[in-house]
Design a protein around this motif. Structure first.
Motif, PDB file in Angstrom:
ATOM      1  N   LEU A 197      -0.661  -8.511   2.205  1.00 30.07           N
ATOM      2  CA  LEU A 197      -0.923  -9.421   3.319  1.00 30.07           C
ATOM      3  C   LEU A 197      -1.214  -8.655   4.607  1.00 30.07           C
ATOM      4  N   THR A 198      -0.444  -7.588   4.837  1.00 30.71           N
ATOM      5  CA  THR A 198      -0.656  -6.778   6.042  1.00 30.71           C
ATOM      6  C   THR A 198      -2.052  -6.177   6.055  1.00 30.71           C
ATOM      7  N   ALA A 199      -2.475  -5.648   4.906  1.00 28.73           N
ATOM      8  CA  ALA A 199      -3.818  -5.072   4.804  1.00 28.73           C
ATOM      9  C   ALA A 199      -4.873  -6.146   5.042  1.00 28.73           C
ATOM     10  N   GLY A 200      -4.632  -7.341   4.496  1.00 29.57           N
ATOM     11  CA  GLY A 200      -5.583  -8.437   4.686  1.00 29.57           C
ATOM     12  C   GLY A 200      -5.658  -8.882   6.133  1.00 29.57           C
ATOM     13  N   ILE A 201      -4.509  -8.992   6.787  1.00 29.61           N
ATOM     14  CA  ILE A 201      -4.469  -9.412   8.189  1.00 29.61           C
ATOM     15  C   ILE A 201      -5.164  -8.392   9.078  1.00 29.61           C
ATOM     16  N   ASP A 202      -5.030  -7.114   8.751  1.00 29.31           N
ATOM     17  CA  ASP A 202      -5.682  -6.066   9.530  1.00 29.31           C
ATOM     18  C   ASP A 202      -7.203  -6.207   9.525  1.00 29.31           C
ATOM     19  N   LYS A 203      -7.731  -6.835   8.482  1.00 24.47           N
ATOM     20  CA  LYS A 203      -9.185  -6.988   8.374  1.00 24.47           C
ATOM     21  C   LYS A 203      -9.700  -8.253   9.058  1.00 24.47           C
ATOM     22  N   LEU A 204      -8.793  -9.097   9.541  1.00 27.37           N
ATOM     23  CA  LEU A 204      -9.224 -10.295  10.255  1.00 27.37           C
ATOM     24  C   LEU A 204      -9.812  -9.917  11.605  1.00 27.37           C
ATOM     25  N   THR A 205     -10.708 -10.763  12.112  1.00 24.76           N
ATOM     26  CA  THR A 205     -11.210 -10.555  13.462  1.00 24.76           C
ATOM     27  C   THR A 205     -10.097 -10.916  14.442  1.00 24.76           C
ATOM     28  N   PRO A 206     -10.171 -10.449  15.694  1.00 33.64           N
ATOM     29  CA  PRO A 206      -9.120 -10.775  16.666  1.00 33.64           C
ATOM     30  C   PRO A 206      -8.867 -12.271  16.810  1.00 33.64           C
TER      31      PRO A 206
END
Length: 261
Positions: A197-206
């Motif tokens: 989840l952390t890796a996925g959230i890091d790839k979200l736009t601001p």
């Protein structure tokens, strides 16, 4: 008329009587005290669902979630019951919606295609996929992409509360609550999922990250988020949908490994 004895007890006293003595009147008292949570969560979720979904059905399923939360909550661990119960209520509502098959198959198929597109492109490029890249991958126009986002918006409501596995009641969000001691295997699952989840959230736009944070952690509705971010509700809904599709895409590529661990 005399007030029921349970209404005069403090929350802690009610928890002690219910958990330690099995006092069913105390349990009823807890349900009465926390039932407003069901209406609150149901109202928030109803705002993003089709109009044919009955609010009464949401409340009914949510009430079952509240009762389940009261039965499973450990009052001695110092956790906040309202937060724990809200996740259980949402999970129960989503379970009821899934059983009712409230999302058309065609919409589920579109959501899966978009989810796969995000997973493939972001794994390939090691960064957030742009709208233009998604359109090119799916061979659709920007107008068709925006239309698909609107259609799948209802399929992404509460996605973080969906079960990790079909046969399991454990949800992604519930892993953030330590409501009971965990086995080593469960701990591995939790750590692995949090990392994913952390890796996925890091790839979200601001903007997507802000929407996820305000919706799932600050408990704001989509309309309230629209006011905070000075954007239209439809734009917030699109940002939410894209964020969830990205996260589901990131988690989807790890699904087999997660089940094997």
């Amino acid at each position: 008329m005399a007030e029921p004895k349970s209404s005069k007890l403090s929350h802690y006293d009610l928890w002690c009587r219910w958990k330690e003595e099995g006092d069913t009147e105390a349990k009823k008292g807890l349900i009465e005290k926390y039932i407003p949570l069901v209406d609150y969560v149901s109202s928030r979720m109803a705002a993003g669902l089709p109009k044919n979904v009955s609010k009464d059905d949401l409340v009914s399923n949510g009430s079952m979630g509240l009762i389940d939360a009261i039965e499973k909550f450990d009052h001695l661990r110092g956790l906040q019951f309202e937060t724990y119960a809200s996740w259980r209520i949402r999970g129960s509502i989503i379970d009821g919606l899934r059983q009712g098959d409230w999302v058309p198959r065609s919409v589920r198929d579109k959501a899966k295609k978009m989810e796969d597109a995000y997973a493939v492109l972001e794994q390939r490029n090691l960064r957030s996929a742009t709208d233009e890249e998604i359109c090119s991958y799916l061979n659709i126009t920007d107008k068709e992409f925006q239309q698909m986002l609107q259609e799948v918006a209802v399929a992404t409501v509460g996605s973080l509360e969906e079960p990790i596995r079909e046969e399991d009641a454990e949800t992604r969000m519930s892993l953030l609550v330590d409501d009971k001691a965990q086995s080593p295997e469960s701990k591995v699952h939790e750590t692995y999922l949090k990392d994913s989840l952390t890796a996925g959230i890091d790839k979200l736009t601001p903007k997507e990250r802000t929407v996820v944070s305000l919706f799932y952690y600050e408990d704001l509705s989509l309309s309230e988020i629209a006011e905070v971010m000075s954007l239209s509700p439809s734009r917030i809904s699109q940002l939410h949908s894209k964020a969830i599709l990205r996260l589901r895409g990131a988690l989807g590529k790890h699904k087999d490994q997660l089940l094997q661990k």
